[in-house]
Each structure stands twice: as structure tokens, then as C-alpha cells.
Design an enzyme around this catalytic site. Structure first.
Site, short mmCIF file in Angstrom:
data_model
loop_
_atom_site.label_atom_id
_atom_site.label_comp_id
_atom_site.label_asym_id
_atom_site.label_seq_id
_atom_site.Cartn_x
_atom_site.Cartn_y
_atom_site.Cartn_z
N ALA B 46 0.90 -1.16 0.00
CA ALA B 46 0.00 0.00 0.00
C ALA B 46 0.94 1.20 0.00
O ALA B 46 1.77 1.33 0.90
CB ALA B 46 -0.90 0.01 1.23
N GLU B 47 0.84 2.06 -1.00
CA GLU B 47 1.89 3.07 -1.21
C GLU B 47 1.94 4.10 -0.09
O GLU B 47 2.90 4.86 0.01
CB GLU B 47 1.78 3.73 -2.58
CG GLU B 47 0.57 4.62 -2.78
CD GLU B 47 -0.57 3.87 -3.45
OE1 GLU B 47 -0.63 2.63 -3.33
OE2 GLU B 47 -1.42 4.53 -4.09
#
Lengths: 217, 208, 217, 208
Positions: B46-47
Site C-alpha cells: 500500500a503506497e
């Protein structure tokens, strides 16, 4: 050793018109009490540099709603219709920056580099008006460093000398922003004695932190 | 009748190799995770700052400091790593993400994606999409073939591009397509459709 | 899950003539067993990218003594007289790079940036032959990214999926180098089950690590 | 008679303000730490990766993973932080180090330091010196006034510079000097010396 400040002291540290970096990602890892203090003291004309404007009532969203922001540098505003509305009404100037470029521009300022050479944004509207530099046969956009007067940083824990520790995805932009502002104010969830945060767990050394927000009384 | 989103997510999942690092966009792309076997050793990034994103947490167990890029509560799998945004996008731009799956507004005949704004209408911002399309080793677009019967795969797009780099694969509920130097190639037609249907629903020429 | 490799398998992974990044600072945080393996298998013609060449018998110093190195990119060679002697004899080409520039050039390669714009080295011999870029009225050297075929990384602990944790000053160049090579091989002091290293203690995510050196038998 | 190195280290120590972040070079500059009161809240950075470097550890207590930039064993004070090289030089180049104290081979009349090589003789490399002189907020050179009676403060140096940026202060066993736009200024003469002596031992013009 840092002096703990109270939220009411923030007004004196962040004048109207200041450029303020605010950590957080969709409100996660945002310094909510510091943001509340800026709303309470009625700050106006702020330039805010943050990943996003969260949603109304959360994080940077509170400053948008309060009309405190005249300029916003962010990667995403899609989940806050108020930001969109104020942008369309000409009340807030929004500069949209790709998220990876945003964090590197902040880092460049913090670590004394002259800019960022990134392939991101080439051939898109992000390229408009920016120099393109060729290195080893490949083209890169030259993006400039982003600095701030003040950085408002959310951390899980601070110790008395200002060392900061973050937790899971609440880290995000906080450690990078803590390097890129003239004045760094941290809002930790907990304040612990020196030595409780071991050296390898410190992500922001206390030397970078000017003030620590004391616990709510 | 099977939901179009499920058809797309299942087909994209078949592209994911064991042991890889994968970034799924929010919305439709995030459904892909449901069809990856748990023993595949795939890590999801998840960036906003975690490698090893897991499913939704049990009710009451949510941690406000553990969310995905849409701000929703997640869990972390054993072996997860928490990272800051500089590291997260260092991984993305540096070519360390094996596959990214993103939604799309339009894709042009050269395979270039537009997915971050509709001028005059919707300006959410690009978030991490521009870095992902520019930097991930493999970019897969997961989207419905049309929007209210209007083709989303078009000869030329009027929308601002997300990146000048062509994507690697386009998966819709009707077909799987791949950009090539000679234009878009129709690789597969989904069960229940035929090639003529796909071509009628596509605004760009498709080679076989 | 990574497969643990043996030191004897290193020969097949690092061919003669390879460009190899090696973590460590004066031998501290150096992958000594991997270095020994390169010496044992008689590697030749290596380009080594490392902060320094330590002292004879330690870290990169062992490769220098063994005659394995034809090119060295480093910030300091002053404490290894053998490196100086071989440089003067024309056996090793040495490129001296300011330490901060060295780590940023490696980072740039690892994070997909086109180069580094730094004020360091302006007006010194480091400037020779390099483009100078002006940004916002200030001049910066454009330094190019440094990539490698293989990175040899020393860590305090690895878990079974390759997550790495470092300890005190043994961290140095290791986490940055782990991003900048096609093949990353880690030499941990301890290998622990998944979950023993908590997410916030991981400095190199396992996704970056190709192989973990198994414990000495 | 007091050792020249001690005189220099004591005088440099008087420049260090409480609560600052300080980087001391190896050799003579490292002695400065001996004259900073423990209750000053000064943190010392070792650029190989620690903020809060302490004195030598007790015999038998050395940790091979805790050393200074010269590779010598150190301790860490309470409140220390361990950092990687990118962060360490980010602090240096980014202007977060309040003071750095470095040794010198020569300083020219414009206050520019040369301390990393003697062409044809000694090529140790610049290590972190170029970044420190370029990036630290305040740069103090701590060196003996002469080398075998040859002035180390000279009108022009033949040695390659460490940085084009002039240093802020030069402290020797004979004097304290500051570069100005009009040349070097003689700020103080050390006890036991006089200004004429200092001028004779200096290879550049000194204003008062």
C-alpha cells in the site's frame, strides 16, 4: 531537552501567510491537535504542503473548511469535495504533484539537494513549463525542492530530547517533512523518558525537532 | 450472471506470479487480492507505507495507524514492513514493484493510460498513479470495457495522460489486450463474448 | 520465503568482471563471509562500489589484497596502504567520490531518479568534466546514478522472507545499496522466524532481497 | 608547557553552544569533545551513522557495530539515534549540523580549506569532508598554525580545495582567525604569542 509547548502557543509560532508542511495520508498520521490549534486561532492565508486534504473534518480538511488555506500543494484532493469547490471558486490555488515527486521534492530541500530528476510526469501536464534534463540518454523532469516555514509532524512517541518514533502507516510524509522546514513541531501520542526509544527505532533524531506538543491537559 | 468486476479481478489475478511484490489501486484493482492464493507468497504494497497489506481487520480490531492508500482499515501479514513515503515511492519509481494494477478512464491506441482527471469535471489529482505507471515493472489496467456504452479504449484520448509509458496489459470484462509497437493486440476474448463484439465496443483498431 | 544459500554458491552468482556494491564503513557492517567467498573462489576484474577499502585483512581490504579489484569507487582509501600502492602501480583505478554524493548516487539508482544535484564538490577537482545545473539561482553538480550487478549486504538479522534489520553504526551504506543492484545477497548475523522482526524495525523489506546467506555450518 | 592540540581543542570548545548538533573530524578535532560540559545537551554526530556519540567504552564492553568515522570503538549517549548513510549526509548537506570542526592541510586567504589530498603524495580521499564543509551551518578549522615552520594559512593554496565555501573560523595554537570578504581577520592572539609572531607564521595578509 525540549520544552513541551501547549497548543495555545502555536499561534505565535505560525503566522498568517506561513508555508506549512503537514504530515499525514488521508488523515492517518496527521497532527490533529496542532491543526485544531491553527483553526482555533483563526489562521489565514496559509500555504499548505501535504499529501492530500483528507476529508472534511479530518486533518488538513479542517483547515480547508476553516478557510485558512490559500494555496495547497498536494498529490490528491479527490476525497474532499470542499477542496474541489474552493479550488473551482478560486479561493484555493491547488498545485497537484505526483506523490513520489512530492516526497522527493520535500526530501531534496531537507537534505540539501538542488532538485529532483524524475521520469514521472514526462509527457503529461505535469511536464508543462519545467526543464527536461537528459542524463545518460534518458530524459528526466527537473523538479524543484519544496521548503516550508513550519512542519507539523505527528509521531507515535517522542522522548524528552525530541527523538521521534512512528507506527505502521502513520509514518508516511512525517519523517521527510521533519527535515525540510525552518521550524519543526512534533505532536506525539506519548512522551517517554530518554532511552525508552532505542537508537535504532528513532526515525527522526531530536536534533531536527524544535518543539514537542505536551500532552493534552 | 457474473459481475464484470469479478471477471476482471479473476483474470488479472492469473497474471500474478508467486513471490512477487504487487501494488493494487483502490476500487476494482483491490479486488484482485481476493483471487491470489494465500500460499503464493505475494506481498501487497500500500503506497502510503506498508509492504504486506492484509485483508480487512476483525470488527473492533482496527488500528487507526494501519490503513490502505484509500484510508480504509487493513491488516498486515506476517513478514510485513512499514515504510515512509520516500521509501515507498523509491520502491515504485526504482522498479522494485513487480506488478501494479490500476483502474482507467481511457487507454489510447498506443496503450497509454489516462486515469487521474477529466478537465472541467473531476480533478482528484494523480496521487501515486503517475509514479506507479512510470516505475512499476509491469502495469496492468483493470477496467470495464466501456462507460455507459462509450468505449474506454480509444484511438486518441482527450484526457491528460498518467504517463507517456504504455501499459503492459489491459484486462476488461470482455477481453485482454496488449499494446504493441504496431497498436493494440486482442489477446483473449472473455467467455460469453466474441471478437466482433469486442471490436464494436472498442474505439481503436485491434490486431489479432 | 527465501532459500538460504551457502557461501560456496556465491561464485556462480558473481562472475569475474561484475560490478559489486559492498556495504560497510571501515569494515563495520561489512559482509565478511561473502567477501571471503569471493576471495576463495578467485574472483578477478571486479568493480567494487563501497565507502572505503577498510584496512588490509578487513572487509573490502581483503579483495584488494587478493587482487580481485580492478576498479574502486569509494570516498576514502587512506587507511589501506595496499589500495594506495595498487592505485599508484596502475592496478586499481580509483574513483574518489564525496561520501554524501556516493550514497546519493547509489540511492538515485535504487529509487529511479536520473541523478543527483548537489552543491558538494563545486569548485574542487570533483567538478571536473561534470555538468553544472543552475536551479533557482544556485549552482549544483549533476552526478549520475551508480548501479551494480550485485549488492552484498550485511545485516544484524534477517527473517525467512528476507526482511533485514540493522544495528547501530553497522547500518551505513547497506540499506541504500540493497535498492541499487540487480541481485541482492544478504549476510545476516542471525536468521529468525517471520514476525520476530516487527514491521517498524524492518529497514530493508524482503522484496528487495534475492538470497540470504545461511548460517555457517 | 601546554600541548598545542589541547590549546586548540579548548578554544574550539568555547565556540560550541548548548543544545547543538556537532560533527567533529577525526584526529585533533575529536579532542574538542573533552572540553564540552556533559550538561550542555550537545549531541555529536559520527557521520558513519550515529547522533549522540559518547566517549570510549569500558574495556571489554566494545561493540563492533558501534564505531566512529575513524573505525574506533565509541559509546552512545542516552537519546542517541542510529541512522544510515543517506540520512547522515542528508543532515550534513541539508544544513542540520550546527557546527563541524575539521582538520586542515592549508587554508587560503579567502578562507577556503584544503584537507583531503596532496597531489603525488597522499590521496586518502575526501570521505565526508566535502559535504561537511559545504553543508554544515558553521565550519571551524582546527589545526596547528604551521607544519614544520611552514605556514598552513597561505595566500593561495596549490592543494585541491575541499569546498569553494569559505570556512567560518580558523583556530590554531597561536590565533583565532575569521575569513571576511576583505581577507583574513585576526580575531584573537593566544596567550604566550603576539600579533607579530602570528603574522610571521602566516602566509597571507591578516587584518585586525
Amino acid at each position: 531537552m525540549k520544552q513541551a509547548i501547549r497548543a495555545t502557543e502555536l499561534a505565535a509560532l505560525v503566522p498568517d501567510g506561513a508555508t506549512v508542511m503537514i504530515g499525514g495520508f488521508m488523515g492517518v498520521g496527521s497532527p490533529e491537535r496542532l491543526i485544531d490549534a491553527l483553526v482555533t486561532c483563526g489562521r489565514r492565508g496559509l500555504t499548505v504542503i501535504a499529501n492530500d486534504s483528507a476529508v472534511p473534518g479530518v486533518g488538513v480538511g479542517k483547515l480547508v473548511t476553516a478557510g485558512a488555506v490559500v494555496r495547497l500543494v498536494a498529490s490528491h484532493i479527490g476525497l474532499n469535495p470542499e477542496t474541489q469547490a474552493r479550488m473551482n471558486a478560486g479561493e484555493i490555488a491547488v498545485e497537484l504533484v505526483p506523490q513520489g515527486t512530492l516526497v522527493e521534492r520535500i526530501r531534496a530541500a531537507g537534505v540539501g539537494l538542488g532538485g529532483v530528476l524524475t521520469p514521472t510526469g514526462l509527457g503529461t501536464p505535469v511536464e508543462d513549463g519545467k526543464p527536461v534534463i537528459e542524463v545518460e540518454g534518458r530524459r528526466y523532469l527537473l523538479e524543484t525542492p519544496l521548503r516550508a516555514d513550519v512542519a507539523l509532524i505527528a509521531a507515535r512517541r517522542a522522548d524528552y530530547v525530541g527523538n521521534l518514533e512512528y507506527f505502521l502507516t502513520a509514518q508516511n510524509f512525517n519523517p521527510v517533512m521533519a527535515m525540510a522546514a525552518k521550524l519543526v513541531i512534533a505532536e506525539p501520542e506519548h512522551i517517554v523518558p530518554v532511552g525508552v526509544i532505542p537508537p535504532d527505532a528513532v526515525r527522526t533524531p531530536g536534533a531536527l525537532v524544535d518543539h514537542v506538543l505536551g500532552r493534552a491537559t | 450472471m457474473t459481475d464484470a468486476r469479478e471477471v476482471i479481478a479473476r483474470r488479472v489475478a492469473a497474471e500474478i506470479r508467486p513471490g512477487t511484490l504487487v501494488n493494487l489501486g483502490i476500487g476494482l484493482p483491490s479486488l484482485v487480492a481476493n483471487y491470489i492464493p494465500a500460499d503464493f507468497g505475494v506481498f501487497f504494497q500500500a503506497e502510503n507505507g506498508v509492504i504486506g497489506m492484509g485483508a480487512r481487520p476483525p470488527e473492533g480490531m482496527q488500528d487507526p495507524d494501519l490503513t490502505d492508500a484509500g484510508g480504509g482499515f487493513i491488516t498486515a501479514v506476517p513478514g510485513a514492513a512499514a515504510i515512509d513515503s520516500a521509501m515507498s515511492f523509491g520502491l515504485i519509481r526504482g522498479g522494485h514493484i513487480d506488478v501494479t494494477v490500476l483502474g482507467g478512464l481511457e487507454v489510447d491506441e498506443r496503450g497509454r493510460l489516462a486515469n487521474w482527471m477529466i478537465p472541467g469535471k473531476m480533478v482528484p489529482g494523480m496521487g501515486g498513479a503517475m509514479d506507479l505507471v512510470t516505475g512499476a515493472r509491469r502495469v496492468i489496467v483493470a477496467m470495464t470495457h466501456t462507460n455507459k456504452d462509450r468505449p474506454k479504449i480509444v484511438a486518441r484520448t482527450e484526457l491528460p495522460l498518467t504517463s507517456a509509458r504504455p501499459v503492459d496489459l489491459i484486462v476488461t470484462e470482455m477481453a485482454v489486450l496488449a499494446p504493441t509497437p504496431d497498436g493494440l493486440r486482442l489477446l483473449e476474448v472473455a467467455p460469453g463474448h466474441d471478437a466482433a463484439q469486442v471490436r464494436r465496443a472498442t474505439g481503436a483498431a485491434l490486431s489479432d
